[in-house]
Design an enzyme around this catalytic site. Structure first.
Site, PDB file in Angstrom:
ATOM      1  N   GLY A  29       0.816  -1.220   0.000  1.00 13.41           N
ATOM      2  CA  GLY A  29       0.000   0.000   0.000  1.00 13.41           C
ATOM      3  C   GLY A  29       0.845   1.263   0.000  1.00 13.41           C
ATOM      4  O   GLY A  29       1.892   1.350  -0.662  1.00 13.41           O
ATOM      5  N   VAL A  30       0.390   2.242   0.751  1.00 14.78           N
ATOM      6  CA  VAL A  30       1.085   3.533   0.777  1.00 14.78           C
ATOM      7  C   VAL A  30       2.467   3.393   1.415  1.00 14.78           C
ATOM      8  O   VAL A  30       3.413   4.096   1.039  1.00 14.78           O
ATOM      9  CB  VAL A  30       0.191   4.601   1.461  1.00 14.78           C
ATOM     10  CG1 VAL A  30       0.058   4.376   2.938  1.00 14.78           C
ATOM     11  CG2 VAL A  30       0.689   5.996   1.162  1.00 14.78           C
ATOM     12  N   ASP A  31       2.596   2.484   2.344  1.00 15.99           N
ATOM     13  CA  ASP A  31       3.887   2.216   3.011  1.00 15.99           C
ATOM     14  C   ASP A  31       4.938   1.799   1.969  1.00 15.99           C
ATOM     15  O   ASP A  31       6.050   2.354   1.920  1.00 15.99           O
ATOM     16  CB  ASP A  31       3.655   1.102   4.046  1.00 15.99           C
ATOM     17  CG  ASP A  31       4.763   0.972   5.073  1.00 15.99           C
ATOM     18  OD1 ASP A  31       5.751   1.736   4.994  1.00 15.99           O
ATOM     19  OD2 ASP A  31       4.646   0.091   5.953  1.00 15.99           O
TER      20      ASP A  31
HETATM   21  N1  AR6 Z   1      -0.783   7.779  -1.960  1.00 17.61           N
HETATM   22  C1  AR6 Z   1      -1.872   8.033  -1.179  1.00 17.61           C
HETATM   23  N2  AR6 Z   1      -2.676   7.065  -0.685  1.00 17.61           N
HETATM   24  C2  AR6 Z   1      -2.378   5.783  -1.008  1.00 17.61           C
HETATM   25  C3  AR6 Z   1      -1.255   5.436  -1.818  1.00 17.61           C
HETATM   26  C4  AR6 Z   1      -0.451   6.512  -2.296  1.00 17.61           C
HETATM   27  N3  AR6 Z   1       0.631   6.284  -3.053  1.00 17.61           N
HETATM   28  N4  AR6 Z   1      -1.233   4.073  -1.940  1.00 17.61           N
HETATM   29  C5  AR6 Z   1      -2.295   3.603  -1.270  1.00 17.61           C
HETATM   30  N5  AR6 Z   1      -2.991   4.614  -0.704  1.00 17.61           N
HETATM   31  P1  AR6 Z   1      -2.944   0.967   3.153  1.00 17.61           P
HETATM   32  P2  AR6 Z   1      -3.580   0.565   6.013  1.00 17.61           P
HETATM   33  C6  AR6 Z   1      -4.232   4.583   0.110  1.00 17.61           C
HETATM   34  O1  AR6 Z   1      -3.297  -0.431   2.843  1.00 17.61           O
HETATM   35  O2  AR6 Z   1      -4.968   0.181   5.682  1.00 17.61           O
HETATM   36  C7  AR6 Z   1       0.837  -1.812   4.724  1.00 17.61           C
HETATM   37  O3  AR6 Z   1       1.296  -3.048   4.277  1.00 17.61           O
HETATM   38  C8  AR6 Z   1      -5.085   3.337  -0.011  1.00 17.61           C
HETATM   39  O4  AR6 Z   1      -5.886   3.391  -1.187  1.00 17.61           O
HETATM   40  O5  AR6 Z   1      -1.709   1.516   2.532  1.00 17.61           O
HETATM   41  O6  AR6 Z   1      -3.361   1.540   7.137  1.00 17.61           O
HETATM   42  C9  AR6 Z   1       1.484  -1.387   6.053  1.00 17.61           C
HETATM   43  O7  AR6 Z   1       2.803  -1.834   6.149  1.00 17.61           O
HETATM   44  C10 AR6 Z   1      -5.916   3.446   1.263  1.00 17.61           C
HETATM   45  O8  AR6 Z   1      -7.025   4.341   1.046  1.00 17.61           O
HETATM   46  O9  AR6 Z   1      -2.752   1.199   4.766  1.00 17.61           O
HETATM   47  C11 AR6 Z   1       0.592  -2.055   7.044  1.00 17.61           C
HETATM   48  O10 AR6 Z   1       0.943  -3.402   7.252  1.00 17.61           O
HETATM   49  C12 AR6 Z   1      -4.970   4.113   2.254  1.00 17.61           C
HETATM   50  O11 AR6 Z   1      -3.864   4.615   1.469  1.00 17.61           O
HETATM   51  C13 AR6 Z   1      -0.773  -1.975   6.425  1.00 17.61           C
HETATM   52  O12 AR6 Z   1      -0.551  -1.907   5.021  1.00 17.61           O
HETATM   53  C14 AR6 Z   1      -4.400   3.165   3.313  1.00 17.61           C
HETATM   54  O13 AR6 Z   1      -4.188   1.871   2.771  1.00 17.61           O
HETATM   55  C15 AR6 Z   1      -1.508  -0.728   6.830  1.00 17.61           C
HETATM   56  O14 AR6 Z   1      -2.793  -0.764   6.323  1.00 17.61           O
END
Ligand code: AR6
Length: 175
Positions: A29-31
């Site tokens: 994801g964003v991470d």
């Molecule tokens: N820019 C902005 N937002 C984004 C981007 C980006 N480049 N990519 C994804 N999102 P998530 P969580 C959005 O899954 O639910 C990871 O593996 C995405 O569409 O990134 O807090 C970590 O290491 C969604 O709306 O984070 C943790 O293990 C939002 O960001 C776990 O995921 C959050 O999605 C955290 O899960």
């Protein structure tokens, strides 16, 4: 408060917030996007500041990102709502804003913490984000500017629907 549809790694702000996990060692994801864009030195620094309990945040440099800092916030995994998820999500936003303030960060960009892999219901999570940020900005003058960065239509629609209820309608809140 400004709602934008963008990739958070492209934001030219004082700090971007990462939706991290407790290890702070990266993920999807964003991470994953933030670690790829910042380069390997981010992971090196994360090893020295982690782990980080759910509901808290840690700050590092931004390395190759346009943002000066990354604030790594750990939101809750949604387990039905009976395990303190709302309080933990509030706390993740407050902790991030507190770190921004301590480091004199004037502009900060949040992704929708917990709304991806952690499966938090989007309408509830975006409502929490808006209310926590609005309460913080009422109390403190730093940061001056907060961006809610949407990556997908559902999150964008949820912010657009609710921002008027939190701060009142106004064209300056949309982008
Ligand atoms: N820019 C902005 N937002 C984004 C981007 C980006 N480049 N990519 C994804 N999102 P998530 P969580 C959005 O899954 O639910 C990871 O593996 C995405 O569409 O990134 O807090 C970590 O290491 C969604 O709306 O984070 C943790 O293990 C939002 O960001 C776990 O995921 C959050 O999605 C955290 O899960």
């Amino acid at each position: 408060m400004t709602i934008v549809s963008d990739d958070i790694t492209r934001m030219h702000v004082g700090a971007i917030v990462n939706a991290a996990n407790e290890s702070l060692l990266g993920g999807g994801g964003v991470d994953g996007a933030i670690h790829r864009a910042a380069g390997p030195d981010l992971l090196k620094e994360c090893r020295t500041v982690g782990p980080c309990p759910t509901g808290e945040a840690r700050i590092t440099a931004g390395y190759r990102l346009p943002a000066q800092y990354v604030i790594h916030a750990v939101g809750p995994i949604w387990c039905g709502g009976g395990r303190g998820e709302p309080e933990l999500l509030c706390s993740a936003y407050r902790s991030s804003l507190g770190l921004a303030r301590e480091n004199d960060v004037q502009s900060i960009a949040f992704p929708a913490i917990s709304c991806g892999a952690y499966r938090y219901p989007i309408e509830a999570a975006t409502g929490i984000a808006l209310r926590e940020v609005a309460a913080f900005l009422d109390q403190y003058s730093t940061p001056e500017q907060v961006f809610f960065v949407c990556f997908g239509e559902q999150v964008r629609a949820a912010y657009d629907r609710q921002i008027g209820e939190v701060v009142g309608p106004g064209p300056e809140h949309a982008d």
